[in-house]
Design an enzyme around this catalytic site. Structure first.
Site, PDB file in Angstrom:
ATOM      1  N   LYS A 191      41.276  42.177  33.986  1.00 55.68           N
ATOM      2  CA  LYS A 191      40.368  41.242  34.661  1.00 55.68           C
ATOM      3  C   LYS A 191      40.858  39.827  34.394  1.00 55.68           C
ATOM      4  O   LYS A 191      40.911  39.375  33.252  1.00 55.68           O
ATOM      5  CB  LYS A 191      38.935  41.418  34.159  1.00 55.68           C
ATOM      6  CG  LYS A 191      37.943  40.499  34.861  1.00 55.68           C
ATOM      7  CD  LYS A 191      36.527  40.732  34.366  1.00 55.68           C
ATOM      8  CE  LYS A 191      35.519  39.832  35.063  1.00 55.68           C
ATOM      9  NZ  LYS A 191      34.137  40.059  34.590  1.00 55.68           N
ATOM     10  N   SER A 240      33.846  38.906  45.227  1.00 55.46           N
ATOM     11  CA  SER A 240      32.974  38.136  46.120  1.00 55.46           C
ATOM     12  C   SER A 240      33.704  37.040  46.871  1.00 55.46           C
ATOM     13  O   SER A 240      33.411  36.785  48.044  1.00 55.46           O
ATOM     14  CB  SER A 240      31.833  37.527  45.294  1.00 55.46           C
ATOM     15  OG  SER A 240      32.345  36.680  44.269  1.00 55.46           O
ATOM     16  N   GLU A 267      47.108  45.621  28.251  1.00 57.38           N
ATOM     17  CA  GLU A 267      45.643  45.712  28.187  1.00 57.38           C
ATOM     18  C   GLU A 267      45.162  47.088  28.665  1.00 57.38           C
ATOM     19  O   GLU A 267      44.290  47.714  28.058  1.00 57.38           O
ATOM     20  CB  GLU A 267      45.008  44.616  29.045  1.00 57.38           C
ATOM     21  CG  GLU A 267      45.106  43.215  28.479  1.00 57.38           C
ATOM     22  CD  GLU A 267      44.013  42.921  27.469  1.00 57.38           C
ATOM     23  OE1 GLU A 267      43.221  43.822  27.155  1.00 57.38           O
ATOM     24  OE2 GLU A 267      43.955  41.765  26.997  1.00 57.38           O
ATOM     25  N   LYS A 307      41.042  43.478  38.617  1.00 57.30           N
ATOM     26  CA  LYS A 307      40.112  42.562  39.256  1.00 57.30           C
ATOM     27  C   LYS A 307      40.634  41.134  39.080  1.00 57.30           C
ATOM     28  O   LYS A 307      40.993  40.756  37.972  1.00 57.30           O
ATOM     29  CB  LYS A 307      38.722  42.705  38.620  1.00 57.30           C
ATOM     30  CG  LYS A 307      37.646  41.849  39.250  1.00 57.30           C
ATOM     31  CD  LYS A 307      36.308  42.023  38.520  1.00 57.30           C
ATOM     32  CE  LYS A 307      35.229  41.176  39.178  1.00 57.30           C
ATOM     33  NZ  LYS A 307      33.948  41.251  38.467  1.00 57.30           N
ATOM     34  N   ARG A 328      28.815  34.816  40.912  1.00 52.82           N
ATOM     35  CA  ARG A 328      28.046  34.098  39.896  1.00 52.82           C
ATOM     36  C   ARG A 328      26.820  33.432  40.517  1.00 52.82           C
ATOM     37  O   ARG A 328      25.792  33.296  39.859  1.00 52.82           O
ATOM     38  CB  ARG A 328      28.946  33.094  39.186  1.00 52.82           C
ATOM     39  CG  ARG A 328      30.003  33.795  38.334  1.00 52.82           C
ATOM     40  CD  ARG A 328      31.038  32.856  37.766  1.00 52.82           C
ATOM     41  NE  ARG A 328      32.031  33.602  36.989  1.00 52.82           N
ATOM     42  CZ  ARG A 328      33.167  33.095  36.529  1.00 52.82           C
ATOM     43  NH1 ARG A 328      33.462  31.817  36.778  1.00 52.82           N
ATOM     44  NH2 ARG A 328      34.022  33.833  35.835  1.00 52.82           N
ATOM     45  N   TYR A 369      32.330  45.000  48.742  1.00 51.11           N
ATOM     46  CA  TYR A 369      31.116  44.636  49.466  1.00 51.11           C
ATOM     47  C   TYR A 369      31.210  45.015  50.943  1.00 51.11           C
ATOM     48  O   TYR A 369      30.206  44.962  51.655  1.00 51.11           O
ATOM     49  CB  TYR A 369      30.864  43.136  49.315  1.00 51.11           C
ATOM     50  CG  TYR A 369      30.794  42.697  47.869  1.00 51.11           C
ATOM     51  CD1 TYR A 369      29.685  43.008  47.095  1.00 51.11           C
ATOM     52  CD2 TYR A 369      31.852  42.009  47.276  1.00 51.11           C
ATOM     53  CE1 TYR A 369      29.622  42.634  45.756  1.00 51.11           C
ATOM     54  CE2 TYR A 369      31.797  41.632  45.944  1.00 51.11           C
ATOM     55  CZ  TYR A 369      30.686  41.945  45.183  1.00 51.11           C
ATOM     56  OH  TYR A 369      30.632  41.590  43.859  1.00 51.11           O
TER      57      TYR A 369
END
Length: 329
Positions: free
Chosen positions: A196, A280, A239, A254, A206, A319
Site C-alpha cells: 500500500k 477512489s 513487504e 493499492k 478520505r 467502485y
C-alpha cells in the site's frame, strides 16, 4: 511469416475477437467496497465519488441483496464513525455493538453466503486520522499492531469471513494471525494490504469516511512513515513476502492503475491470491472526465478493469463493480 501469417484474421469481427480473447471479466472477479453510516433511511451520495453512496444499515440490506442478485458475492466494509466516538486509540473499534460489528451482522443476516471482509485500521476511529496510535508525535508500531489484533477478533466474533488490515504497520499480520488462532478463529482469513503506497489517489475515500490526517503541528501531516514510497518497486515484493510468511491468505496492491508493474511483479513472485484496489481517486478521475465528455465512461471503465486482470489480479476491489457486471451481462 507474412503473408502466410496475418494477425488481423483474428480481429476481423466481434465473433472471432470474443472467441480468442485472452482476458475475461466475470462477477467472480470483484470485491465490492461498501461505506456504512449511522442512522436510518440514509443513502448519501459521496460528492467526490459520483453515483457512490454511504448507506445506513437498513438500506445496506437492499444494496447487499442487489449485489448478490448480480452475482457479486464478496464485500469489503468500511464505516464512517461519528466524531464524538473518535480518540487516539480507537476504543470504539472494539465496541461489540459498534457500527462495523452491526454492519457485519446486517450483511450476514440478509445474505448469509455473502463473503464479508472488513477494514482493519485505526483511521476511521482516530481523532487524528492516522492508521496508528500516536505517542510523542510518532505513529507507534507495536501497540498499534496489538490493537489491530483486538479489532480483528471483534470483527471475527461478529461474523466476518476475512479481516483486511490496511495500516502497513510492521509485523501486524503475524500479531493478528496469532491472536485469531488463540481465540479459535482458525478459519478467519486475512487479506493484507501488503503493498500500500502513500498515494495522492486516496482523497475521495478520505472524504467519504472523514478520515484524512488532521493538520496539527506536533503530529505527522501524512502517512509516509508507514505507507510505502511510490518510487519503490522491490520493497513491495519484500513487504508482500513478509506478510505471506506471517500468515496472510490474500495480498493486495493499492492503488491500482499506476501500479500495474507492481501487481505483475508480485503475481510472478507469490503463490497466494493477489488483489488490487482500484481506489477512489481513480474512480473519481474517470467519472469527472466522462462527465466533461472527454472520455467514454464505459469504455474506460472496462479497459482499466481488464488491465488489472491482465496484469495478474485474482481479485479486483472496485467502485465500478456493479456497473461492470451490469454492462457485461
Amino acid at each position: 511469416m507474412f503473408p502466410l501469417k496475418r494477425n488481423r484474421r483474428l480481429r476481423a469481427n466481434e465473433a472471432i475477437r470474443s472467441l480468442v480473447r485472452e482476458t475475461i471479466i466475470t462477477p467472480n472477479d470483484f470485491l465490492v467496497p461498501l461505506f456504512v453510516v449511522e442512522g436510518k433511511g440514509i443513502k448519501d451520495e459521496i460528492p467526490s465519488m459520483p453515483n457512490y453512496f454511504r448507506y445506513s444499515l437498513d438500506l445496506l440490506e437492499g444494496e447487499v441483496k442487489e449485489l448478490w442478485n448480480l452475482g457479486l458475492k464478496s464485500v469489503l466494509l468500511f464505516v464512517k464513525v461519528p466524531d464524538n466516538l473518535k480518540d487516539n486509540k480507537g476504543a470504539e473499534a472494539l465496541n461489540p455493538d459498534g457500527l462495523m460489528q452491526r454492519a457485519i451482522k446486517t450483511v450476514k443476516n440478509v445474505c448469509p453466503d455473502m463473503l464479508v471482509m472488513t477494514d482493519v485500521a485505526l483511521d476511521p476511529y482516530s481523532a487524528y486520522g492516522h492508521d496508528g496510535i500516536i505517542e510523542n508525535g510518532q505513529i507507534v508500531n507495536d501497540p498499534t499492531a496489538e490493537f489491530l489484533a483486538e479489532m480483528s477478533i471483534s470483527h471475527a466474533e461478529a461474523g466476518a469471513n476475512f479481516v483486511a488490515p490496511s495500516d502497513m504497520m510492521d509485523g501486524r499480520i503475524l500479531t493478528i494471525r496469532e491472536a485469531l488462532e488463540d481465540e479459535g478463529f482458525i478459519n478467519t482469513g486475512i487479506m493484507s494490504y501488503s503493498a500500500k503506497y502513500a498515494s495522492a489517489f486516496y482523497g475521495p475515500f478520505r472524504d467519504a469516511l472523514d478520515s484524512a490526517p488532521v493538520d496539527l503541528a506536533d503530529i505527522p501531516k501524512d502517512k509516509k512513515t508507514y505507507q510505502m514510497d511510490f518510487s519503490n518497486r522491490f520493497e513491495a515484493i519484500r513487504e508482500t513476502e513478509m506478510d505471506i510468511d506471517e500468515g496472510a491468505d490474500i495480498v493486495m496492491v493499492k492503488p491500482g492503475i499506476s501500479y500495474l508493474d507492481i501487481l505483475r511483479e508480485i503475481k510472478n513472485e507469490v503463490d497466494v491470491p493477489v488483489a488490487v484496489y482500484q481506489v477512489s481517486g481513480e474512480y473519481a478521475m474517470i467519472k469527472a472526465a466522462a462527465e466533461k465528455g472527454w472520455l467514454d465512461h464505459d469504455q474506460i471503465m472496462m479497459e482499466t478493469t481488464i488491465a488489472f486482470k491482465r496484469a495478474g489480479a485474482d481479485i479486483i476491489a472496485s467502485y465500478f463493480a456493479k456497473d461492470v457486471v451490469k454492462l457485461i451481462s
